[in-house]
Design an enzyme around this catalytic site. Structure first.
Site, PDB file in Angstrom:
ATOM      1  CB  SER A  15      52.594  63.521  74.812  1.00 45.64           C
ATOM      2  OG  SER A  15      53.752  62.942  75.373  1.00 45.64           O
ATOM      3  CE  LYS A  56      58.819  54.677  77.246  1.00 47.63           C
ATOM      4  NZ  LYS A  56      59.948  55.625  77.458  1.00 47.63           N
ATOM      5  CG  ASP A  92      61.751  56.951  74.488  1.00 48.07           C
ATOM      6  OD1 ASP A  92      61.222  58.070  74.308  1.00 48.07           O
ATOM      7  OD2 ASP A  92      61.251  56.066  75.203  1.00 48.07           O
ATOM      8  N   GLY A 116      68.251  52.911  86.943  1.00 45.63           N
ATOM      9  CA  GLY A 116      67.023  52.272  86.508  1.00 45.63           C
ATOM     10  C   GLY A 116      67.280  51.085  85.598  1.00 45.63           C
ATOM     11  NE  ARG A 141      63.432  50.942  94.764  1.00 42.66           N
ATOM     12  CZ  ARG A 141      62.793  51.526  93.747  1.00 42.66           C
ATOM     13  NH1 ARG A 141      63.255  52.661  93.267  1.00 42.66           N
ATOM     14  NH2 ARG A 141      61.707  50.979  93.235  1.00 42.66           N
TER      15      ARG A 141
END
Length: 413
Positions: A15, A56, A92, A116, A141
């Site tokens: 970044s 976030k 994003d 995710g 998961r």
């Protein structure tokens, strides 16, 4: 800190370099523990920050205002301080949407799997919905937040048409990992991965090997940074800025890898390439000699070819974790498919294809120390070089000219 990025672990973030290409302000990387986050936000001692894993969602309670899109997503990755009031945004979404379009993925009416369940997966779900996806399923998961398990995804949702990876699985320093094997998804039409280090995860490389459109996360990172900078500066940048910054960062991070027969000119051309574009030059054979403490001929004599190949694979793996280099490989480096995969994660492979009659055998090449051995090796390896190469460069000219041709091809992307 006036402008920067906060996260828990930032040693390999791009970044700072990206923002330096966008505008002239100083941009810092600041690692914070979860315990340090509240005090940092309460102090409001910044003008604008990006927020990355794992904060976030954690930053939201500290905001005075939140953009409606960020609120709908439930994740914030950009915070702007306006007169002591903190405003939260999600850039994003802009970046991921640009990435999906760059990859030419059509989500309209498609069945989309999102790997995710973190903040970025929320952004991906919102983007998929906005782009008209027919069905959106999250995969985890732990099966939390209504997600299906990876086992369920393989068993019950192998008809998925688009897969978006928002997990860190496959990210440096664990580039061998892959969240999901793709060969079972017979209806798959393309994938995108938010990971940008390495430039191409194994997830992306498998998709491309299957002939599918697939893009890694560097373009998303650049696009969201450009949008964040617009919010920092309260301005609008030219439409093509994202593409220009992306091209510059990619050239700085990507390895230019030379493959081909012994005697094809890889070392000479590699050194010229290094002089011309300023990237450091590395020769894997030389690194092997340094690591073993003896010449390649002695490695073959004392330990055999298998030991040499094992050492070669180790050197290639360690070298390929880095970026921004000119890499000259040994003639047999691409014989192991695993070496090709590792080299491709951060590099583009150029095959220097010299006519076998022009290849000169030397005593320091145990497998190619006679003209007959050289020609036999070329016949055996030619299809392997062709399959491994991103670009084929016929060698019919002086090294200076060959270097110019390669640089031109490399710059075209």
């Amino acid at each position: 800190m006036k402008y920067g990025c906060i996260g828990e672990h930032l040693p390999h973030s791009f970044s700072k370099e990206i923002h330096a290409e966008i505008a002239s302000y100083a941009y810092e990387l600041k690692e914070l523990t979860p315990e340090e986050l509240p005090a940092f936000l309460a102090a409001k001692d910044f003008q604008g920050i990006n927020v990355t894993i794992p904060y976030k969602q954690a930053v939201i309670p500290f905001l005075d205002h939140i953009d409606e899109t960020a609120e709908a997503i439930g994740a914030v990755n950009t915070v702007v301080n306006r007169g002591g009031e903190l405003w939260g945004y999600n850039t994003d979404l802009f970046g991921l949407t640009r990435l999906i379009r760059r990859a030419k993925l059509d989500l309209s009416g498609r069945k989309v799997l999102i790997l995710g369940t973190g903040g970025t997966s929320r952004t991906a779900a919102y983007a998929a919905e906005t782009l008209g996806a027919g069905q959106i399923l999250k995969v985890s998961r732990t099966e939390r937040d209504g997600a299906v398990s990876y086992e369920d995804a393989l068993r019950d949702h192998s008809d998925a048409e688009i897969i978006l990876n928002t997990t860190p699985c496959g990210m440096y320093p664990h580039p061998d990992a892959q969240p999901l094997a793709l060969k079972s998804f017979g209806s798959l039409q393309g994938v995108a991965d938010v990971i940008y280090n390495p430039l191409r995860t194994r997830f992306i490389l498998e998709a491309r090997a299957l002939g599918l459109p697939a893009e890694g996360g560097l373009y998303m990172l650049v696009a969201q940074a450009v949008r964040a900078s617009e919010l920092f500066m309260d301005t609008a940048y030219p439409e093509d800025l994202t593409d220009r910054v992306y091209a510059r960062i990619l050239r700085r991070k990507e390895n230019l890898v030379l493959i081909g027969m012994p005697g094809s000119g890889k070392t000479a051309v590699g050194r010229l390439l290094s002089e011309k574009n300023g990237l450091p030059f590395c020769d894997t054979d030389q690194l092997i000699v340094e690591k073993a403490g003896k010449p390649i001929t002695e490695i073959f004599r004392d330990s055999g070819e298998q030991a040499f190949r094992d050492l070669e694979s180790e050197v290639i793996r360690n070298l390929s974790l880095r970026g921004g280099m000119i890499v000259s490989t040994g003639g047999g480096a691409v014989l192991r498919p695993e070496n090709v995969t590792v080299l491709r994660q951060n590099g583009r492979l150029f095959w220097l294809d010299r006519d076998p009659d022009a290849l000169i055998p030397t005593d320091d090449r145990p497998l190619a120390d006679t003209a007959d051995k050289m020609k036999r090796l070329y016949t055996e390896r030619r299809p392997i070089y062709r399959a491994a190469a991103d670009e084929i460069i016929p060698v019919h000219d002086v090294p200076e000219k060959i270097a110019e041709i390669i640089l031109s091809a490399f710059d075209r992307g």
